[in-house]
Design a protein around this motif. Structure first.
Motif, PDB file in Angstrom:
ATOM      1  N   THR A  98       7.933 -11.907   5.865  1.00 62.70           N
ATOM      2  CA  THR A  98       8.435 -10.672   5.265  1.00 62.70           C
ATOM      3  C   THR A  98       9.936 -10.780   5.037  1.00 62.70           C
ATOM      4  O   THR A  98      10.662 -11.354   5.853  1.00 62.70           O
ATOM      5  N   ASP A 111       8.888  -6.894   1.748  1.00 62.76           N
ATOM      6  CA  ASP A 111       8.133  -7.646   0.751  1.00 62.76           C
ATOM      7  C   ASP A 111       7.590  -8.922   1.376  1.00 62.76           C
ATOM      8  O   ASP A 111       8.077  -9.391   2.409  1.00 62.76           O
ATOM      9  N   SER A 128       4.150  -8.094  -4.049  1.00 67.54           N
ATOM     10  CA  SER A 128       5.035  -7.146  -3.398  1.00 67.54           C
ATOM     11  C   SER A 128       5.286  -5.946  -4.303  1.00 67.54           C
ATOM     12  O   SER A 128       5.213  -6.037  -5.523  1.00 67.54           O
ATOM     13  N   GLU A 133       5.006  -4.173   2.482  1.00 68.27           N
ATOM     14  CA  GLU A 133       3.950  -5.171   2.652  1.00 68.27           C
ATOM     15  C   GLU A 133       4.306  -6.006   3.881  1.00 68.27           C
ATOM     16  O   GLU A 133       5.390  -6.599   3.933  1.00 68.27           O
ATOM     17  N   HIS A 136       0.722  -9.729   7.633  1.00 63.06           N
ATOM     18  CA  HIS A 136      -0.019 -10.562   6.704  1.00 63.06           C
ATOM     19  C   HIS A 136      -0.678 -11.725   7.441  1.00 63.06           C
ATOM     20  O   HIS A 136      -0.261 -12.094   8.549  1.00 63.06           O
ATOM     21  N   SER A 149      -0.306  -2.573   3.446  1.00 61.78           N
ATOM     22  CA  SER A 149       0.679  -1.940   2.580  1.00 61.78           C
ATOM     23  C   SER A 149       0.444  -0.430   2.549  1.00 61.78           C
ATOM     24  O   SER A 149      -0.695   0.028   2.690  1.00 61.78           O
ATOM     25  N   ARG A 151       1.426   1.294  -0.195  1.00 65.55           N
ATOM     26  CA  ARG A 151       1.787   1.522  -1.595  1.00 65.55           C
ATOM     27  C   ARG A 151       1.076   2.720  -2.216  1.00 65.55           C
ATOM     28  O   ARG A 151       1.575   3.299  -3.183  1.00 65.55           O
TER      29      ARG A 151
END
Length: 222
Positions: A98, A111, A128, A133, A136, A149, A151
């Protein structure tokens, strides 16, 4: 931790009391550990953190090779910010991490970035967004990346998947199918050899535990 004896010990080269050292990940060959660390005397969380990614060699008997010390692979930069949560690809060629200009990857925006195992500034992945985000992981065969995420809704995290190619390219991210009712947040996931397992919680942040579930938290697999 030695799984046979149960003895836990610190890792030389990654146990500096003047630093914050976290998010360790083994290389596939078991010879190195990658981790994020703060500069000496600086915080590792919040708005002031300046994390970098370092690597320390570990001998086959479990003792770190301290004569080489920790090698910095990905440094903090003004443009990208902190480099945190390193994850090594199953083929040992890539570092997925990240980049966060506000220190912690859970504060403000973070990101996904990719760098070769040899290190460097890295490249921001096209999956991203302007949101966060993070958290992972590569699939065991290295063909997929899963990440969390927010988003869609700032207060809710969900799992997204993208295809990962050998040259470092990724496909557009797609949301992982959600189990259960709306307004449920995916919180923790892990890859098995085939299915992706995850845990969910309510918007109030009630978490499910590894030993069982508490209140509305439930464990799911697909």
């Amino acid at each position: 931790v030695d799984l046979q004896t149960g003895v836990a010990r610190s890792v030389p080269g990654a146990s500096d009391p003047r630093r914050c050292e976290r998010y360790p990940d083994w290389t596939p060959d078991g010879r190195h550990v990658l981790f994020s660390r703060s500069p000496i005397g600086e915080p590792c969380d919040g708005l002031r953190g300046r994390l970098e990614i370092a690597r320390v060699a570990v001998a086959t008997d479990g003792e770190a090779e301290v004569e080489a010390g920790a090698e910095v692979l990905v440094s903090w930069t003004e443009a990208r910010g902190s480099a945190g949560q390193p994850r090594v690809s199953p083929d040992g060629r890539w570092i997925l991490f990240t980049g966060s200009t506000r220190g912690s990857p859970t504060v403000g925006s973070a990101d996904l970035w990719l760098a070769p195992i040899s290190g460097g500034e890295g490249t921001r992945l096209a999956v991203s967004s302007d949101a966060i985000e993070s958290w992972h992981a590569f699939s065991p065969d290295g063909r997929w990346i899963a990440f969390l995420s927010n988003r869609d809704r700032v207060a809710e995290y969900h799992i997204y998947l993208c295809r990962f190619f050998e040259d470092g390219r990724v496909s557009p991210a797609l949301p992982f199918p959600r189990a259960g009712e709306d307004r449920i947040m995916s919180e923790i996931f892990e890859w098995n050899q085939s299915p992706l397992r995850w845990k969910r919680s309510s918007p109030e942040g009630l978490k499910s535990s590894r030993a069982g579930t508490r209140r509305s938290g439930k464990a799911w697999s697909r």
